[in-house]
Design a protein around this motif. Structure first.
Motif, short mmCIF file in Angstrom:
data_model
loop_
_atom_site.label_atom_id
_atom_site.label_comp_id
_atom_site.label_asym_id
_atom_site.label_seq_id
_atom_site.Cartn_x
_atom_site.Cartn_y
_atom_site.Cartn_z
N GLU A 221 -8.73 -33.43 -30.29
CA GLU A 221 -8.64 -34.87 -30.51
C GLU A 221 -7.60 -35.18 -31.58
O GLU A 221 -6.83 -36.12 -31.44
CB GLU A 221 -10.00 -35.42 -30.92
N GLY A 222 -7.54 -34.39 -32.63
CA GLY A 222 -6.59 -34.62 -33.71
C GLY A 222 -5.15 -34.41 -33.26
O GLY A 222 -4.25 -35.17 -33.63
N GLU A 223 -4.93 -33.41 -32.42
CA GLU A 223 -3.59 -33.14 -31.93
C GLU A 223 -3.11 -34.27 -31.04
O GLU A 223 -1.93 -34.65 -31.10
CB GLU A 223 -3.55 -31.82 -31.17
N GLU A 224 -4.01 -34.81 -30.23
CA GLU A 224 -3.62 -35.93 -29.36
C GLU A 224 -3.19 -37.15 -30.18
O GLU A 224 -2.22 -37.82 -29.85
CB GLU A 224 -4.78 -36.31 -28.44
N VAL A 225 -3.90 -37.42 -31.24
CA VAL A 225 -3.57 -38.56 -32.09
C VAL A 225 -2.21 -38.34 -32.75
O VAL A 225 -1.37 -39.26 -32.81
CB VAL A 225 -4.67 -38.79 -33.15
N VAL A 226 -1.97 -37.13 -33.22
CA VAL A 226 -0.71 -36.83 -33.88
C VAL A 226 0.44 -36.91 -32.88
O VAL A 226 1.50 -37.49 -33.17
CB VAL A 226 -0.76 -35.45 -34.56
N VAL A 227 0.25 -36.37 -31.68
CA VAL A 227 1.30 -36.41 -30.66
C VAL A 227 1.60 -37.86 -30.28
O VAL A 227 2.76 -38.26 -30.16
CB VAL A 227 0.88 -35.59 -29.42
N GLU A 228 0.56 -38.67 -30.11
CA GLU A 228 0.76 -40.07 -29.76
C GLU A 228 1.52 -40.81 -30.86
O GLU A 228 2.45 -41.57 -30.60
CB GLU A 228 -0.60 -40.75 -29.53
N TYR A 229 1.16 -40.55 -32.11
CA TYR A 229 1.84 -41.19 -33.23
C TYR A 229 3.30 -40.76 -33.29
O TYR A 229 4.19 -41.59 -33.50
CB TYR A 229 1.13 -40.86 -34.55
N MET A 230 3.57 -39.49 -33.13
CA MET A 230 4.95 -39.00 -33.20
C MET A 230 5.80 -39.56 -32.06
O MET A 230 6.98 -39.86 -32.26
CB MET A 230 4.97 -37.47 -33.18
N GLU A 231 5.22 -39.72 -30.87
CA GLU A 231 5.97 -40.30 -29.76
C GLU A 231 6.30 -41.77 -30.04
O GLU A 231 7.41 -42.23 -29.77
CB GLU A 231 5.17 -40.17 -28.46
N ARG A 232 5.34 -42.50 -30.57
CA ARG A 232 5.60 -43.90 -30.93
C ARG A 232 6.68 -43.99 -32.00
O ARG A 232 7.56 -44.85 -31.95
CB ARG A 232 4.33 -44.58 -31.43
N LEU A 233 6.61 -43.11 -32.97
CA LEU A 233 7.60 -43.11 -34.04
C LEU A 233 8.99 -42.78 -33.52
O LEU A 233 9.99 -43.38 -33.93
CB LEU A 233 7.18 -42.11 -35.12
N ALA A 234 9.08 -41.85 -32.59
CA ALA A 234 10.38 -41.47 -32.03
C ALA A 234 10.98 -42.59 -31.19
O ALA A 234 12.20 -42.73 -31.12
CB ALA A 234 10.24 -40.21 -31.20
#
Length: 92
Positions: A9-22
């Motif tokens: 669950e934590g990895e999914e949140v981080v991946v989603e945040y990094m994609e939005r940031l990019a």
């Protein structure tokens, strides 16, 4: 308490945040000023530096001139003191 350490669950949140940031565009892109503006600024800096270099000796000599003027006034006063005293006492 086990859900705190669930990595999936934590990895999914981080991946989603990094994609939005990019995918976001910065609000203000830094732009280089036009060459004409850079040239004008460079000319102003060059002129100010030349003025500062020309003014430096004058800034050094100003206190020297003041001291020399005061010293000359003191010498003239001491030199003329006997004449002033003579005029003062002979008129009384």
């Amino acid at each position: 308490m086990r859900e705190w350490f669930d990595r999936d669950e934590g990895e999914e949140v981080v991946v989603e945040y990094m994609e939005r940031l990019a995918n976001t565009v910065p609000a203000r892109m830094s732009q280089m000023p036009e060459p004409g503006v850079l040239w004008v600024k460079a000319q102003m800096l060059r002129r100010w530096d030349a003025e500062r270099k020309a003014q430096a000796p004058l800034d050094v000599m100003e206190p020297v001139q003041i001291a020399a003027g005061l010293a000359a006034a003191a010498v003239l006063f001491v030199w003329s003191l006997p004449s002033l005293l003579q005029v003062l006492f002979t008129s009384i």
